[in-house]
Design a protein around this motif. Structure first.
Motif, PDB file in Angstrom:
ATOM      1  N   ALA A  34      -4.196   1.702   2.715  1.00  0.00           N
ATOM      2  CA  ALA A  34      -3.887   0.591   2.292  1.00  0.00           C
ATOM      3  C   ALA A  34      -2.596   0.693   2.121  1.00  0.00           C
ATOM      4  N   ALA A  35      -1.813  -0.706   1.657  1.00  0.00           N
ATOM      5  CA  ALA A  35      -0.332  -0.608   1.605  1.00  0.00           C
ATOM      6  C   ALA A  35      -0.005  -1.970   0.553  1.00  0.00           C
ATOM      7  N   ILE A  36       1.035  -1.569   0.086  1.00  0.00           N
ATOM      8  CA  ILE A  36       1.306  -2.636  -1.250  1.00  0.00           C
ATOM      9  C   ILE A  36       2.663  -2.537  -1.146  1.00  0.00           C
ATOM     10  N   SER A  37       3.441  -3.584  -1.752  1.00  0.00           N
ATOM     11  CA  SER A  37       4.978  -3.759  -2.032  1.00  0.00           C
ATOM     12  C   SER A  37       5.096  -3.619  -3.545  1.00  0.00           C
TER      13      SER A  37
ATOM     14  N   LEU B 132       8.107   2.630  -9.515  1.00  0.00           N
ATOM     15  CA  LEU B 132       7.614   2.062  -8.289  1.00  0.00           C
ATOM     16  C   LEU B 132       6.385   2.692  -7.717  1.00  0.00           C
ATOM     17  N   LEU B 133       6.598   4.055  -7.538  1.00  0.00           N
ATOM     18  CA  LEU B 133       5.398   4.840  -6.644  1.00  0.00           C
ATOM     19  C   LEU B 133       4.279   4.591  -7.542  1.00  0.00           C
ATOM     20  N   LYS B 134       4.456   4.837  -8.917  1.00  0.00           N
ATOM     21  CA  LYS B 134       3.124   4.859  -9.793  1.00  0.00           C
ATOM     22  C   LYS B 134       2.501   3.190  -9.789  1.00  0.00           C
ATOM     23  N   LEU B 135       3.339   2.381  -9.747  1.00  0.00           N
ATOM     24  CA  LEU B 135       2.602   1.048  -9.729  1.00  0.00           C
ATOM     25  C   LEU B 135       1.858   0.943  -8.380  1.00  0.00           C
ATOM     26  N   ALA B 136       2.406   1.340  -7.201  1.00  0.00           N
ATOM     27  CA  ALA B 136       1.820   1.512  -5.895  1.00  0.00           C
ATOM     28  C   ALA B 136       0.552   2.143  -5.799  1.00  0.00           C
ATOM     29  N   GLN B 137       0.464   3.170  -6.560  1.00  0.00           N
ATOM     30  CA  GLN B 137      -0.724   4.112  -6.450  1.00  0.00           C
ATOM     31  C   GLN B 137      -1.818   3.407  -7.314  1.00  0.00           C
ATOM     32  N   LYS B 138      -1.365   2.631  -8.328  1.00  0.00           N
ATOM     33  CA  LYS B 138      -2.487   1.825  -9.027  1.00  0.00           C
ATOM     34  C   LYS B 138      -2.927   0.823  -8.420  1.00  0.00           C
ATOM     35  N   GLY B 139      -2.066   0.114  -7.561  1.00  0.00           N
ATOM     36  CA  GLY B 139      -2.551  -1.156  -6.647  1.00  0.00           C
ATOM     37  C   GLY B 139      -3.433  -0.738  -5.585  1.00  0.00           C
ATOM     38  N   VAL B 140      -2.961   0.554  -4.687  1.00  0.00           N
ATOM     39  CA  VAL B 140      -3.778   1.092  -3.749  1.00  0.00           C
ATOM     40  C   VAL B 140      -5.211   1.286  -4.306  1.00  0.00           C
ATOM     41  N   ARG B 141      -5.466   1.868  -5.235  1.00  0.00           N
ATOM     42  CA  ARG B 141      -6.643   2.306  -5.989  1.00  0.00           C
ATOM     43  C   ARG B 141      -7.461   1.146  -6.133  1.00  0.00           C
ATOM     44  N   GLU B 142      -6.982   0.021  -6.370  1.00  0.00           N
ATOM     45  CA  GLU B 142      -7.482  -1.262  -6.714  1.00  0.00           C
ATOM     46  C   GLU B 142      -7.834  -1.897  -5.273  1.00  0.00           C
ATOM     47  N   LEU B 143      -7.116  -1.864  -4.188  1.00  0.00           N
ATOM     48  CA  LEU B 143      -7.343  -2.290  -3.116  1.00  0.00           C
ATOM     49  C   LEU B 143      -8.286  -1.529  -2.327  1.00  0.00           C
ATOM     50  N   ALA B 144      -8.260  -0.148  -2.562  1.00  0.00           N
ATOM     51  CA  ALA B 144      -9.391   0.666  -1.966  1.00  0.00           C
ATOM     52  C   ALA B 144     -10.978   0.269  -2.319  1.00  0.00           C
ATOM     53  N   VAL B 145     -10.955  -0.093  -3.589  1.00  0.00           N
ATOM     54  CA  VAL B 145     -12.323  -0.557  -3.969  1.00  0.00           C
ATOM     55  C   VAL B 145     -12.787  -2.070  -3.295  1.00  0.00           C
ATOM     56  N   LEU B 146     -11.728  -2.832  -3.231  1.00  0.00           N
ATOM     57  CA  LEU B 146     -12.056  -4.157  -2.296  1.00  0.00           C
ATOM     58  C   LEU B 146     -12.378  -3.851  -0.859  1.00  0.00           C
ATOM     59  N   GLN B 147     -11.612  -2.977  -0.444  1.00  0.00           N
ATOM     60  CA  GLN B 147     -11.869  -2.501   0.822  1.00  0.00           C
ATOM     61  C   GLN B 147     -13.301  -1.920   1.147  1.00  0.00           C
ATOM     62  N   GLN B 148     -13.500  -1.178   0.160  1.00  0.00           N
ATOM     63  CA  GLN B 148     -14.992  -0.646   0.195  1.00  0.00           C
ATOM     64  C   GLN B 148     -16.073  -1.508   0.068  1.00  0.00           C
ATOM     65  N   LYS B 149     -15.932  -2.432  -0.649  1.00  0.00           N
ATOM     66  CA  LYS B 149     -16.988  -3.510  -1.013  1.00  0.00           C
ATOM     67  C   LYS B 149     -17.102  -4.501   0.263  1.00  0.00           C
ATOM     68  N   SER B 150     -15.859  -4.886   0.734  1.00  0.00           N
ATOM     69  CA  SER B 150     -15.760  -5.965   2.006  1.00  0.00           C
ATOM     70  C   SER B 150     -16.412  -4.890   3.131  1.00  0.00           C
ATOM     71  N   ILE B 151     -16.360  -3.806   3.468  1.00  0.00           N
ATOM     72  CA  ILE B 151     -17.187  -2.679   4.309  1.00  0.00           C
ATOM     73  C   ILE B 151     -18.363  -2.868   4.231  1.00  0.00           C
ATOM     74  N   GLN B 152     -18.879  -2.749   2.854  1.00  0.00           N
ATOM     75  CA  GLN B 152     -20.206  -2.740   2.592  1.00  0.00           C
ATOM     76  C   GLN B 152     -20.959  -4.282   2.854  1.00  0.00           C
ATOM     77  N   ALA B 153     -20.370  -5.133   2.676  1.00  0.00           N
ATOM     78  CA  ALA B 153     -20.808  -6.449   2.723  1.00  0.00           C
ATOM     79  C   ALA B 153     -20.738  -6.527   4.326  1.00  0.00           C
ATOM     80  N   ALA B 154     -19.829  -6.115   5.201  1.00  0.00           N
ATOM     81  CA  ALA B 154     -20.038  -6.412   6.750  1.00  0.00           C
ATOM     82  C   ALA B 154     -21.229  -5.513   7.269  1.00  0.00           C
ATOM     83  N   GLU B 155     -21.421  -4.399   6.742  1.00  0.00           N
ATOM     84  CA  GLU B 155     -22.666  -3.819   7.166  1.00  0.00           C
ATOM     85  C   GLU B 155     -23.760  -4.151   6.805  1.00  0.00           C
TER      86      GLU B 155
END
Length: 246
Positions: free
Chosen positions: A162-165, A219-242
């Motif tokens: 995932a990616a974040i600014s 900034l890197l620390k903030l990005a790591q926090k953001g990507v961890r949260e995005l990864a959870v959302l990604q997984q939930k959406s993939i599971q919903a699609a499955e």
């Protein structure tokens, strides 16, 4: 300092990743909404490869990126009408492709290509990061399709991505810049990170004066926090699609 959106410095915009009833034909698809930035991501499975890759027993993952004419405040001319892609477009679609290939074992999908199309419907900052985050979800669906039809024996995906600014806004480090912040930030950076914490790519720029090393690590620390949260959302959406596909 109060952010224009009223968010905390380490708070993402509202993120929604929709996978239901997005498109009829694509092997994978999602609509990702990061605040007011909306990107449609579709994945297409092809049995053709770039000529230079043929005969190597590998597959390929690539991407195309574009912005609709009224994704911004004023209408942009379509790049097809101009007869060529801008340097920005080429840079972003190459970035998306690199990001996705970083978490795929190409040897496990021989002679198969997955093409990710990322079309910006509405832009309010962070279109490239939203495209990467959404493209991963679309790609995961395409891989599930390949497994279901027996085209591959095991998943080639080895991690999420995932990616974040992040940026320096009014002297403070903040996560997930919207346009109001990005357009006036003292520095901004795009981080592409894997779910396991690996760094795929970092693009960081000081707008006027150089910034200190310790600010970069903020900034890197903030990005790591953001990507961890995005990864959870990604997984939930993939599971919903499955679940929908079952």
């Amino acid at each position: 300092m109060v952010r224009p959106s009223g968010r905390q410095n380490d708070e993402l915009r509202r993120i929604v990743i929709e996978t239901q009833n997005i498109t009829k034909h694509a092997e994978g698809a999602c609509l990702i909404k990061c605040g007011d930035t909306h990107v449609l991501c579709t994945a297409t499975v092809e049995d053709r490869l770039p000529n230079w890759l043929k005969g190597q027993g590998k597959g390929w993952v690539t991407a195309e990126y574009g912005m609709l004419p009224r994704s911004t405040g004023q209408r942009m001319q379509r790049e097809a009408a101009r007869g060529k892609q801008s340097g920005r477009t080429q840079e972003i679609q190459r970035l998306i492709g690199r990001a996705l290939r970083a978490v795929v074992d190409l040897k496990k999908m021989p002679d198969i290509q997955i093409v990710l199309d990322c079309d910006v419907l509405q832009a309010d900052g962070g279109t490239r990061t939203a495209a990467i985050t959404g493209a991963y979800v679309a790609m995961a669906q395409a891989v599930r399709h390949l497994l279901a039809i027996g085209a591959i024996k095991e998943t080639p995906i080895i991690d999420s991505v995932a990616a974040i600014s992040c940026g320096l806004y009014q002297g403070q480090s903040v996560l997930d810049l919207d346009y109001a912040e990005d357009s006036t930030a003292e520095a901004d950076a795009n981080f592409v990170l894997t779910g396991k914490g690996g760094i795929v790519e970092v693009q960081a720029t000081a707008e006027e004066t150089a910034f200190a090393e310790e600010r970069f690590f903020e900034l890197l620390k903030l990005a790591q926090k953001g990507v961890r949260e995005l990864a959870v959302l990604q997984q939930k959406s993939i599971q919903a699609a499955e679940k929908d596909a079952a």
